[in-house]
Design an enzyme around this catalytic site. Structure first.
Site, mmCIF file in Angstrom:
data_model
loop_
_atom_site.group_PDB
_atom_site.id
_atom_site.type_symbol
_atom_site.label_atom_id
_atom_site.label_comp_id
_atom_site.label_asym_id
_atom_site.label_seq_id
_atom_site.Cartn_x
_atom_site.Cartn_y
_atom_site.Cartn_z
ATOM 1 N N CYS A 69 0.816 4.611 -2.779
ATOM 2 C CA CYS A 69 1.390 5.906 -3.146
ATOM 3 C C CYS A 69 2.480 6.223 -2.127
ATOM 4 C CB CYS A 69 0.284 6.954 -3.095
ATOM 5 S SG CYS A 69 0.887 8.631 -3.220
ATOM 6 N N CYS A 181 8.317 6.484 -6.124
ATOM 7 C CA CYS A 181 6.951 6.906 -6.475
ATOM 8 C C CYS A 181 6.376 5.802 -7.344
ATOM 9 C CB CYS A 181 6.990 8.228 -7.237
ATOM 10 S SG CYS A 181 5.429 8.682 -8.024
HETATM 11 N N1 DGL Z 1 1.969 7.787 -7.058
HETATM 12 C C1 DGL Z 1 2.327 8.785 -6.118
HETATM 13 C C2 DGL Z 1 3.574 8.364 -5.328
HETATM 14 O O1 DGL Z 1 3.844 7.177 -5.243
HETATM 15 C C3 DGL Z 1 2.356 10.236 -6.350
HETATM 16 C C4 DGL Z 1 2.177 10.988 -7.591
HETATM 17 C C5 DGL Z 1 1.609 12.351 -7.278
HETATM 18 O O2 DGL Z 1 0.398 12.419 -7.057
HETATM 19 O O3 DGL Z 1 2.375 13.337 -7.220
HETATM 20 O O4 DGL Z 1 4.246 9.166 -4.760
#
Ligand code: DGL
Length: 260
Positions: A69, A181
């Site tokens: 993430c 993201c």
């Molecule tokens: N998958 C996450 C990222 O790479 C974030 C998505 C979220 O929870 O806002 O930032």
């Protein structure tokens, strides 16, 4: 190996690791109770990441953690590395490659609001402040659209166009877009479709896989978890919608984990 994200974004990272290391076993933790991280305060994200690793570490003999993430990585990776004595790999954006490969000198960087506000990203933006060619979008909507797409729910093209409005209305649209993201990797086709010309999409999934691979080669690490486990932090309707999609990933076990 523990791999975690607030949602399905980390699965884009996991897929590539699995493709390259087919015999690896893993625990995927979907912190859907914390989703979306992009709307949360830094303190929440740091405490949550520590809580996740601590909780899993006491139950399973994990040897490696992948923070799949960008929001959690940009905000908490350096603290996590200092807190735990197991290797922790994160997904950290960089604009260096984008600057090298852009042909029309227009680069887009898109991530959650929390990621864009992080000191890590502020430093990158500051480093390139003299360049007028880097365009930034901070959005918490796109990760929600990706969550819909993976559940095969319909997604609105109009909503996508609104998110990208400041880029699609430029006289010269970006030819290179950094997806900051992990959720956004599932939306490459949809994003491509709203631009006139082919886009070079960049992200961290290949470099993370390479680091994981090197780790297993260097440490000759034996797998001490013999199955693939999917953990979620909250049971709700959206999770239920996801469970049938998860079938194709062939998890041996799907269970709730308490992170309170
Ligand atoms: N998958 C996450 C990222 O790479 C974030 C998505 C979220 O929870 O806002 O930032």
């Amino acid at each position: 190996m523990l791999i975690f994200d607030s949602g399905i974004g980390g699965i884009s990272i996991l897929e590539n690791i699995k493709k390259n290391l087919p015999n690896i076993n893993y625990i995927y933790l979907l912190d859907n109770e914390g989703f979306p991280y992009g709307e949360k305060k830094e303190s929440f994200i740091i405490e949550r990441s520590i809580k996740i690793i601590n909780t899993i570490k006491t139950i399973y003999p994990i040897k490696l953690v992948v923070v799949a993430c960008n929001t959690a990585s940009t905000i908490s990776l350096s603290i996590l590395k200092k807190t735990f004595n197991i290797p922790i790999i994160g997904v950290l954006p960089s604009l260096d490659k984008a600057i090298k490969i852009t042909k029309n000198n227009k680069i887009g960087f898109i991530a959650t609001k929390a990621t864009i506000q992080s000191i890590y990203i502020k430093k990158i933006i500051y480093k390139h402040i003299h360049r007028k060619n880097i365009k930034i979008i901070a959005t918490n909507k796109l990760a929600k659209i990706a969550e819909k797409k993976i559940r095969k729910l319909s997604i609105s093209n109009l909503e996508l166009k609104k998110i990208f409005n400041s880029w699609i209305t430029l006289s010269v649209q970006p030819d290179t877009i950094y997806l900051g993201c992990t959720h956004f990797l599932f939306l490459k086709n949809e994003i491509q479709n709203i631009f006139y010309k082919p886009i070079n999409f960049l992200d961290t999934h290949e470099s993370v896989t390479e680091i994981v691979k090197q780790y297993f080669i260097k440490n000759k690490t034996k797998q001490n978890i013999k199955e693939n486990i999917f953990l979620y932090s909250q049971y709700n309707k959206e999770l239920n919608n996801l469970l049938w999609v998860l079938k194709k990933y062939k998890f041996n076990r799907i269970e709730k984990i308490n992170l309170d």
